[in-house]
Scaffold this active site. Structure first.
Site, mmCIF file in Angstrom:
data_model
loop_
_atom_site.group_PDB
_atom_site.id
_atom_site.type_symbol
_atom_site.label_atom_id
_atom_site.label_comp_id
_atom_site.label_asym_id
_atom_site.label_seq_id
_atom_site.Cartn_x
_atom_site.Cartn_y
_atom_site.Cartn_z
ATOM 1 N N GLU A 98 0.856 -1.190 0.000
ATOM 2 C CA GLU A 98 0.000 0.000 0.000
ATOM 3 C C GLU A 98 0.893 1.242 0.000
ATOM 4 O O GLU A 98 2.018 1.224 0.512
ATOM 5 C CB GLU A 98 -0.912 -0.089 1.241
ATOM 6 N N ASP A 99 0.398 2.312 -0.598
ATOM 7 C CA ASP A 99 1.209 3.529 -0.668
ATOM 8 C C ASP A 99 1.291 4.252 0.669
ATOM 9 O O ASP A 99 2.370 4.618 1.124
ATOM 10 C CB ASP A 99 0.661 4.479 -1.761
ATOM 11 N N ASP A 102 -3.236 6.204 6.664
ATOM 12 C CA ASP A 102 -3.588 7.466 7.307
ATOM 13 C C ASP A 102 -4.428 7.114 8.547
ATOM 14 O O ASP A 102 -3.881 6.757 9.578
ATOM 15 C CB ASP A 102 -4.336 8.292 6.245
ATOM 16 N N PHE A 151 -0.850 16.870 2.896
ATOM 17 C CA PHE A 151 -1.336 16.116 1.743
ATOM 18 C C PHE A 151 -0.179 15.882 0.776
ATOM 19 O O PHE A 151 0.386 16.814 0.208
ATOM 20 C CB PHE A 151 -2.518 16.801 1.049
ATOM 21 N N ARG A 164 0.949 11.632 -10.095
ATOM 22 C CA ARG A 164 1.425 10.275 -9.763
ATOM 23 C C ARG A 164 2.837 10.024 -10.290
ATOM 24 O O ARG A 164 3.575 9.217 -9.743
ATOM 25 C CB ARG A 164 0.491 9.215 -10.372
HETATM 26 P P1 5GP Z 1 -6.926 5.764 5.473
HETATM 27 O O1 5GP Z 1 -8.072 4.861 5.215
HETATM 28 O O2 5GP Z 1 -5.760 5.109 6.157
HETATM 29 O O3 5GP Z 1 -7.361 7.022 6.176
HETATM 30 O O4 5GP Z 1 -6.447 6.313 4.088
HETATM 31 C C1 5GP Z 1 -5.610 5.621 3.279
HETATM 32 C C2 5GP Z 1 -5.767 6.059 1.837
HETATM 33 O O5 5GP Z 1 -6.016 7.451 1.745
HETATM 34 C C3 5GP Z 1 -4.500 5.822 1.093
HETATM 35 O O6 5GP Z 1 -4.488 4.552 0.509
HETATM 36 C C4 5GP Z 1 -4.515 6.939 0.070
HETATM 37 O O7 5GP Z 1 -5.240 6.511 -1.054
HETATM 38 C C5 5GP Z 1 -5.260 8.045 0.736
HETATM 39 N N1 5GP Z 1 -4.384 9.065 1.367
HETATM 40 C C6 5GP Z 1 -4.171 9.295 2.685
HETATM 41 N N2 5GP Z 1 -3.324 10.305 2.876
HETATM 42 C C7 5GP Z 1 -2.969 10.731 1.639
HETATM 43 C C8 5GP Z 1 -2.081 11.769 1.161
HETATM 44 O O8 5GP Z 1 -1.412 12.505 1.897
HETATM 45 N N3 5GP Z 1 -1.979 11.884 -0.179
HETATM 46 C C9 5GP Z 1 -2.673 11.088 -1.055
HETATM 47 N N4 5GP Z 1 -2.484 11.310 -2.349
HETATM 48 N N5 5GP Z 1 -3.513 10.118 -0.643
HETATM 49 C C10 5GP Z 1 -3.648 9.938 0.690
HETATM 50 MG MG MG Z 2 -4.192 3.885 -1.401
#
Ligand code: 5GP
Ligand code: MG
Length: 180
Positions: A98-99, A102, A151, A164
């Site tokens: 996973e990238d 959060d 972000f 990207r």
């Molecule tokens: P979570 O469910 O953990 O809150 O969010 C995870 C997903 O939110 C990540 O897989 C990504 O797609 C998106 N995300 C969270 N923070 C960022 C950020 O700083 N930049 C981007 N581009 N996507 C984010």
């Molecule tokens: Mg993601």
């Protein structure tokens, strides 16, 4: 030179390359030579996965699943996990790539989906971890970098599908998304 929409380069190409190499070694060691099914979460993880697998040695296959929680904004929405085209996971040792994590909500949903598909074991590798923002408990086995609550875009991460392709991870200038 950084893109004009990038306020600051957080992680440059060299830093990312060095850490990805370490993560690949860590992940490989954890599987102790067993064949690995590397499952990337689209779209954000596509570049990270491509670099990671080229540093991994030993038998592995690659698959992708799709998860979307961010629409065009910068805050999360409802999670959708798409498993169309994902191979049979029964009996497989999976490395989920996973990238960024959060709140942790997406990863929890994705892990549930992977387990439902019958994976024997699942380990997780995440390039970026906004650990201060975690809302749910989720196990991340291998973390690339702990990052601040900004972000971020680049190296696979987007805003409304842009950025990207940036080779680094940068903080997106607020003016790009404020008021959107
Ligand atoms: P979570 O469910 O953990 O809150 O969010 C995870 C997903 O939110 C990540 O897989 C990504 O797609 C998106 N995300 C969270 N923070 C960022 C950020 O700083 N930049 C981007 N581009 N996507 C984010
Ligand atoms: Mg993601």
């Amino acid at each position: 030179m950084a893109d004009p929409d990038i306020e600051k380069v957080l992680l440059d190409e060299e830093q990312i390359r060095a850490r990805v190499k370490e993560l690949a070694a860590e992940a490989c060691a954890a599987f102790e030579g067993r064949p690995i099914l590397v499952v990337g979460v689209l779209k954000g993880a596509f570049i990270f996965l491509a670099d990671l697998v080229r540093e991994m040695h030993g038998p592995l296959k690659v698959a992708f699943l799709r998860a979307e929680s961010y629409r065009d904004g910068t805050r999360p929405g409802e999670l959708e996990v798409g498993c169309v085209g994902v191979p049979d996971l029964r009996g497989r040792d999976v490395l989920l790539v996973e990238d960024i994590v959060d709140t942790g909500r997406s990863l929890v949903g994705i892990l549930d989906a992977v387990r439902e598909l019958g994976a024997l074991s699942v380990r997780t590798v995440v390039l970026l971890d906004k650990s201060d923002r975690r809302e749910v408990d989720v196990a991340v086995d291998h973390v690339g970098f702990i990052v601040p609550d900004e972000f971020l875009v680049g190296y696979g991460l987007d805003h409304a599908e842009d950025y990207r392709n940036l080779p680094y991870v940068g903080v997106l200038a607020r003016r790009v998304y404020e008021g959107s």
